[in-house]
Design an enzyme around this catalytic site. Sequence first.
Site, PDB file in Angstrom:
ATOM      1  N   ASN A  33       9.338   3.684  -1.417  1.00 19.06           N
ATOM      2  CA  ASN A  33       8.243   4.488  -0.887  1.00 19.06           C
ATOM      3  C   ASN A  33       8.812   5.619  -0.042  1.00 19.06           C
ATOM      4  O   ASN A  33       9.580   5.388   0.890  1.00 19.06           O
ATOM      5  CB  ASN A  33       7.315   3.637  -0.016  1.00 19.06           C
ATOM      6  CG  ASN A  33       6.217   4.478   0.618  1.00 19.06           C
ATOM      7  OD1 ASN A  33       5.233   4.821  -0.028  1.00 19.06           O
ATOM      8  ND2 ASN A  33       6.391   4.856   1.885  1.00 19.06           N
ATOM      9  N   GLU A  34       8.444   6.829  -0.381  1.00 19.87           N
ATOM     10  CA  GLU A  34       8.828   8.023   0.379  1.00 19.87           C
ATOM     11  C   GLU A  34      10.304   8.022   0.795  1.00 19.87           C
ATOM     12  O   GLU A  34      10.624   8.030   1.992  1.00 19.87           O
ATOM     13  CB  GLU A  34       7.943   8.186   1.616  1.00 19.87           C
ATOM     14  CG  GLU A  34       6.499   8.533   1.294  1.00 19.87           C
ATOM     15  CD  GLU A  34       5.714   8.968   2.532  1.00 19.87           C
ATOM     16  OE1 GLU A  34       6.337   9.260   3.583  1.00 19.87           O
ATOM     17  OE2 GLU A  34       4.478   9.011   2.450  1.00 19.87           O
TER      18      GLU A  34
ATOM     19  N   GLU B 276      -0.911   7.647  -1.728  1.00 19.70           N
ATOM     20  CA  GLU B 276      -1.373   7.706  -0.337  1.00 19.70           C
ATOM     21  C   GLU B 276      -2.102   9.015  -0.113  1.00 19.70           C
ATOM     22  O   GLU B 276      -1.639  10.082  -0.530  1.00 19.70           O
ATOM     23  CB  GLU B 276      -0.216   7.611   0.667  1.00 19.70           C
ATOM     24  CG  GLU B 276       0.387   6.235   0.830  1.00 19.70           C
ATOM     25  CD  GLU B 276       1.464   6.196   1.918  1.00 19.70           C
ATOM     26  OE1 GLU B 276       1.423   7.052   2.840  1.00 19.70           O
ATOM     27  OE2 GLU B 276       2.340   5.316   1.833  1.00 19.70           O
TER      28      GLU B 276
END
EC number: 3.2.1.105
Length: 532
Positions: free
Chosen positions: A206-207, A416
């Site tokens: 994630n990211e 998101e």
Amino acid sequence: MDNTQAEPLVVAIVPKPNASTEHTNSHLIPVTRSKIVVHRRDFPQDFIFGAGGSAYQCEGAYNEGNRGPSIWDTFTQRSPAKISDGSNGNQAINCYHMYKEDIKIMKQTGLESYRFSISWSRVLPGGRLAAGVNKDGVKFYHDFIDELLANGIKPSVTLFHWDLPQALEDEYGGFLSHRIVDDFCEYAEFCFWEFGDKIKYWTTFNEPHTFAVNGYALGEFAPGRGGKGDEGDPAIEPYVVTHNILLAHKAAVEEYRNKFQKCQEGEIGIVLNSMWMEPLSDVQADIDAQKRALDFMLGWFLEPLTTGDYPKSMRELVKGRLPKFSADDSEKLKGCYDFIGMNYYTATYVTNAVKSNSEKLSYETDDQVTKTFERNQKPIGHALYGGWQHVVPWGLYKLLVYTKETYHVPVLYVTESGMVEENKTKILLSEARRDAERTDYHQKHLASVRDAIDDGVNVKGYFVWSFFDNFEWNLGYICRYGIIHVDYKSFERYPKESAIWYKNFIAGKSTTSPAKRRREEAQVELVKRQKT
């Protein structure tokens, strides 16, 4: 819950650009807004509406169930001054103990999928199989996943959401070492074996941009290197970390495809994040700055996954500080995903920056771009609490179109999207649950997603960030993103107005926006007073 039937909210989005627009002309995508009504029926039947959270932000129980420490435990406990309120995720919002109640709320809200992460150090406290498997941690995730499935909610699992086992950080520096590639692949394979028959959506990282930059250039996130401290080198370490992340991602995807995908019938991808970068002017230097800014944030990851190498602009500016891929790694990186998750929060203007005369090099200045939220003294969008996020729905539209046209991504998810607000501790619960602005935010961003789909971008899901208010990394508990209000002391959960809206939206119902309903109620009250 209020299920009042009414005319749907009309929101503004950007019009469709010419289908022949090339990515090099992305600055020409018009931003003039048009009005559109957003309904569930505007999206494909198989489009997924969900929400998300992560292990360290939600679970708590940091020293229970034989969990091992992560770098975020160490960072928050050793450096509380780096967290806005000096807090940590030791208890977070207690999801470890309240997951059954939480999943019941998810079902009541109508979530079709819940995106969460596995705590690496909860299942493998020492970071690798040889150091032992934590049966308590494995059981927790089995129970959590089973509860989601029993309630008709698709689990979407992230393997790494920034909480590296401290044991691996201590042993060899974590993602600064190439050794992390094998250890991450082993951890991923363990999860595929253990949970894979229940999981259809896997995310490796994630990211990674946030992890590499905030953790190794700015020193604001764990492990706290770079920035104003003495530890780390912000000119080199972010690039090394990203290189090892990409190789670890490749190794895990290969493992899944070779051993598990055919029988488990799941998909695997990576979740990236990017602001939309809008040129400050039509001057060519600013248009070039836009491309560099996008290269250094998004292309840093998507270019290797498309062409097998970093963007040309990065090679030219970073030079020898940018690692090189072997011919074999380069070839295997191409197309090494089934989908790309995109996290989007805001947009910024960019302009060409004069080359810094500073002798201290850093990732932060390597792109030779200056970012600003204003043009001609007008903000790019409404500023939210803290000043870093401005509401710019058209930026999401442009980002999705740019990603499809530039990198030919076949499948995208908006993994998101959410709105920050201040944690106001002295207001009544009834007021804390009133978040008409958040409902408006999601309506407008969903409209941008719908428009991108109409223009041929294959977006297959939208995940609200976040489902619950939770621990927000270096901001601690001073802000809230959730559609479910959490009392940080008692851990009680209460749906906000945005949760009621989301429930009705997913169900395909038309609802009066909370702000409009309150205006109508005030008008009725005024009429009553006038009559008396």
